[in-house]
Every structure is written in structure tokens, then in C-alpha cells.
Design a protein around this motif. Structure first.
Motif, PDB file in Angstrom:
ATOM      1  N   LEU A  75       0.013   8.768   7.340  1.00 19.74           N
ATOM      2  CA  LEU A  75      -0.947   7.729   7.756  1.00 19.74           C
ATOM      3  C   LEU A  75      -2.375   8.249   7.879  1.00 19.74           C
ATOM      4  N   PHE A  79      -5.455   6.461   6.699  1.00 15.26           N
ATOM      5  CA  PHE A  79      -6.021   5.325   7.430  1.00 15.26           C
ATOM      6  C   PHE A  79      -6.823   5.781   8.661  1.00 15.26           C
ATOM      7  N   PRO A  91      -5.992   7.006  11.720  1.00 16.60           N
ATOM      8  CA  PRO A  91      -5.618   6.343  12.977  1.00 16.60           C
ATOM      9  C   PRO A  91      -6.228   7.052  14.187  1.00 16.60           C
ATOM     10  N   ILE A 143       5.377   3.412   7.888  1.00 14.89           N
ATOM     11  CA  ILE A 143       5.372   2.634   6.639  1.00 14.89           C
ATOM     12  C   ILE A 143       6.327   3.258   5.628  1.00 14.89           C
ATOM     13  N   GLU A 167      -1.382  -1.141   2.570  1.00 12.94           N
ATOM     14  CA  GLU A 167      -2.599  -1.513   3.312  1.00 12.94           C
ATOM     15  C   GLU A 167      -2.280  -2.579   4.358  1.00 12.94           C
ATOM     16  N   TYR A 181      -0.227  -1.256   7.181  1.00 10.25           N
ATOM     17  CA  TYR A 181      -0.999  -0.532   8.204  1.00 10.25           C
ATOM     18  C   TYR A 181      -1.765  -1.507   9.108  1.00 10.25           C
TER      19      TYR A 181
END
Ligand code: GLC
Length: 392
Positions: free
Chosen positions: A80, A83, A85, A276, A284, A287
């Protein structure tokens, strides 16, 4: 989009309400829930089948904290980090369980801690030591106040490992030492398992039926008024207070698990994360959904609806969850911060299965605790050595 999720207690209702809001904000996206079995090990098996077959569905997976390393190492869930996070607000132990090889593979959804539920109508205070617990449980059973003294998850599955971990810590033992060697056959461990077995076979405070019980069967026994004490996760507290289902509504206290002078009172750290599927063709969107479900607002709502404790630290400090956790929020935060995580390793499920078999053999009287733990220890160490991994 599809999401796999558990649906124990109020979980499904809360999730459905949140998904409707998500859909309204992200039209025309639709999200479907894929139901999964309640039992941790059965859900794990189903996931392994899906992911091993490279199914693109479900896009978002609710993972137990002890599966992420395995699925990440297998290439079944997405890294991840792309992205970026924000992970600062989550409990550090919950974040550790989302990481593998320096990358983040999931976001924490809720944390679980093993707690002692006790009957306020029969006791004025909860036991602080296992000796006290044993005395209170014996006298309740002998005096005919309750059918059983103590009920816990004793079936041969992951739940039994979490219960054992709490008794083990209460006696000062560990599954692995600081160097990652298996030490589950220590004297402390033998004492812990012997205590558990004796409560069943000698003291008759724990019914042999627990050897087939998981979380829900244990909750049913306690809410029917059959037991003085119950070990369970926070979700139970909300359900026990519903007078239509629970004979003990209004009479339940929640306390940390008792200890012995040699160890510390501790909760096993459990909980769920969202990840995911590596073969999802909607990463996408997946997320976006994970970020929505793990945002403070949804996490707070989930706690209010299900009783499950939030994985974000700030929610214990902003005054919005005062009466939602079954214990006061400051103690709750402290319990999570001192909870004992299970090892973060891709071979966790295999190691746990070995331990489950041997714990259960000892509890059912097929082996002495010392011999059973020795067998488990040898087999787990062999597994670890052969895997070329070291456990932390
Ligand atoms: C709960 C916990 C999980 C644990 C399981 C065992 O679901 O959240 O971490 O493995 O119980 O039954």
C-alpha cells in the motif's frame, strides 16, 4: 467493488450503513459484501483458496492481524506504500502487524483484546490473580450460584492460542524469546497449561464443553447466566447488555485478565485490518474504500455500533467514546498498549496449528502438558529453522 467481512453481532449492520454512505459519495460505484465464516481458521482457509487461485474478487479483504505477513510474503495482497497511507495515529503494535519486509500491506480497522467478563450481581469486585479467580469460581459452582465458574475459547483453533497466550503471560512465559527461538516448553508455560487443564479435569470450574467452543458459544453460555467469568473480546460487551437476548444485562463487569505473582496481567492483541487483493482490477477504488472505512468518523461509528475498539489512538483521547468501550477509555488505551501481540511471520498459521493441536491434546487429557508443549516446541522450531525465517 467487493469486500469480505465478518458479520458477528452488529458488524453487518454497521458496515452496510457505512457502505451506503460511501456509495452515495462515490456514485456510480457499488460495493457488495462477501460473507465469510465466523471462525478465524475457516476464514483463513477460504482466503487461501481465493487468493491462491488468483481470483480478482473480493477486492478488499478483512484480514486477521496474524495473516498479513503470510499473505504479503505470498504476493497475494498489494503493497500500500504507493498510496502513502498516514499511519501515525494507529497503535504501533497494530501497525507492526500490517508490515512485511519494510512495506505496509494493510490498514488497521479495529483492535481486539482478551478481557475478563464478570458477574456484578454475584461478586463485588473482579479477581486480580488466577488464585482468586479459581477460589471465586469454585465457590460459585459449589454453592450452586452458577453452573460453570469460567468459560473460554477452548476449541482447536486460533482462539485457543490467544487464550493460552494470556495464561502464559500471566505465568511469565513467552512463545518466542528475544532471539526468536521457540520457548513454549518453559516451566512457566507448563504451569500455565497445567492450570488451564486442572480447571477442567480437577477443579471442575471450567466445563469440558469449552474444548469445542469458539467466541460465540462462550458468549451464549455467559449471557444465559451459566458462568461467573468469561474470557472474550470487546464485541461481547454490547451484546450482553441487550435484555431481549441476555439474562445478565446490567450485571456484567469487564476487567483485565488476572495474573500470577510471576507474570503480568495481559490481553492477547487481536483485531482486523483491511488489505487489497493483489489481483483486484480496482486497486484505486479499493484503497479509497479502505481509507474511508478506517477514517476516524467510521471507526468511531463502528465502535459505537459493535463495541469493537478503535485502532486509532486519538479516538481514546477526544472524549467521544466515554461509554462505548465497556471499560473507561483511559484503561482501555492502557490495555491495548500493553496487549501481547502474536508473532509477525509468514509461517504464523502453520506454527499456530502445531500449537493448537498440542494444547488441545493436553486439555483433553491425551497428553501431559509438559510432553505436549515439548512436542509443540520441537515441531515449531523445526518449522522455523526450515523456513529460513526468524520470528520477531
Ligand atoms: C478475534 C481476533 C483475532 C483472533 C481471533 C481468534 O477475531 O480479532 O485476532 O485471531 O479472534 O479466534
Amino acid at each position: 467493488l467487493t469486500i469480505s467481512s465478518s458479520a458477528v453481532g452488529q458488524e453487518a449492520d454497521v458496515l452496510r450503513a457505512q457502505l451506503s454512505r460511501f456509495e452515495a459519495a462515490h456514485s456510480p460505484l457499488r460495493v457488495e459484501i462477501r460473507a465469510t465464516p465466523d471462525a478465524a481458521d475457516e476464514r483463513h482457509q477460504l482466503y487461501v483458496q481465493w487468493l491462491n487461485a488468483h481470483a480478482p474478487d473480493p477486492d478488499v479483504l478483512q484480514l486477521d492481524v496474524v495473516w498479513t505477513a503470510e499473505f504479503a510474503a505470498a504476493g497475494w495482497i498489494l503493497n500500500l506504500d504507493r498510496f502513502s497511507p498516514a499511519t501515525d495515529d494507529f497503535f504501533p503494535a497494530a501497525i507492526t502487524a500490517t508490515r512485511w519486509n519494510g512495506a505496509t500491506y494493510a490498514l488497521p480497522w479495529y483492535v481486539d483484546v482478551g478481557m475478563l467478563y464478570w458477574r456484578r450481581d454475584l461478586l463485588s469486585a473482579p479477581p486480580r490473580t488466577l488464585d482468586e479467580l479459581d477460589r471465586m469460581a469454585s465457590s460459585a459452582v459449589q454453592g450452586g450460584k452458577t453452573r460453570f465458574g469460567f468459560v473460554w475459547q477452548g476449541a482447536r483453533y486460533e482462539g485457543l492460542v490467544t487464550v493460552f497466550l494470556e495464561f502464559l503471560t500471566a505465568y511469565g512465559g513467552h512463545i518466542f524469546d528475544a532471539d526468536g527461538r521457540v520457548v513454549v516448553d518453559s516451566e512457566e508455560a507448563v504451569r500455565a497449561l497445567t492450570f488451564m487443564r486442572n480447571e477442567i479435569v480437577q477443579r471442575h470450574t471450567v466445563p469440558p464443553a469449552v474444548l469445542a467452543w469458539q467466541e460465540e458459544q462462550v458468549r451464549f453460555a455467559f449471557q444465559n447466566g451459566d458462568a461467573l467469568f468469561m474470557r472474550n473480546w470487546p464485541y461481547a460487551s454490547r451484546l450482553l447488555e441487550r435484555p431481549a437476548d441476555s439474562r445478565v444485562a446490567g450485571h456484567v463487569g469487564v476487567a483485565p485478565m488476572p495474573s500470577t505473582p510471576d507474570g503480568t496481567s495481559a490481553a492477547a492483541l487481536g483485531g482486523a485490518q483491511l488489505a487489497i487483493n493483489a489481483h483486484s482490477d480496482r486497486a484505486e477504488d479499493a484503497y479509497t474504500l479502505i481509507a474511508f472505512l478506517t477514517a476516524p468518523e467510521q471507526m468511531r461509528e463502528r465502535t459505537r455500533g459493535t463495541g469493537q475498539w478503535p485502532a486509532r489512538r486519538a479516538l481514546y483521547e477526544d472524549g467521544t467514546l466515554q461509554d462505548a468501550l465497556g471499560v473507561d477509555v483511559a484503561s482501555a488505551k492502557d490495555i491495548v498498549e500493553h496487549a501481547v501481540p502474536r508473532p509477525v511471520t509468514p509461517i504464523y498459521a502453520e506454527a499456530s496449528e502445531i500449537l493448537q493441536v498440542d494444547l488441545h491434546r493436553a486439555l483433553t487429557g491425551q497428553a501431559e502438558p509438559r510432553a505436549a508443549l515439548h512436542d509443540a516446541s520441537v515441531a515449531m522450531q523445526k518449522l522455523l529453522d526450515e523456513s529460513g525465517l526468524r520470528s520477531r
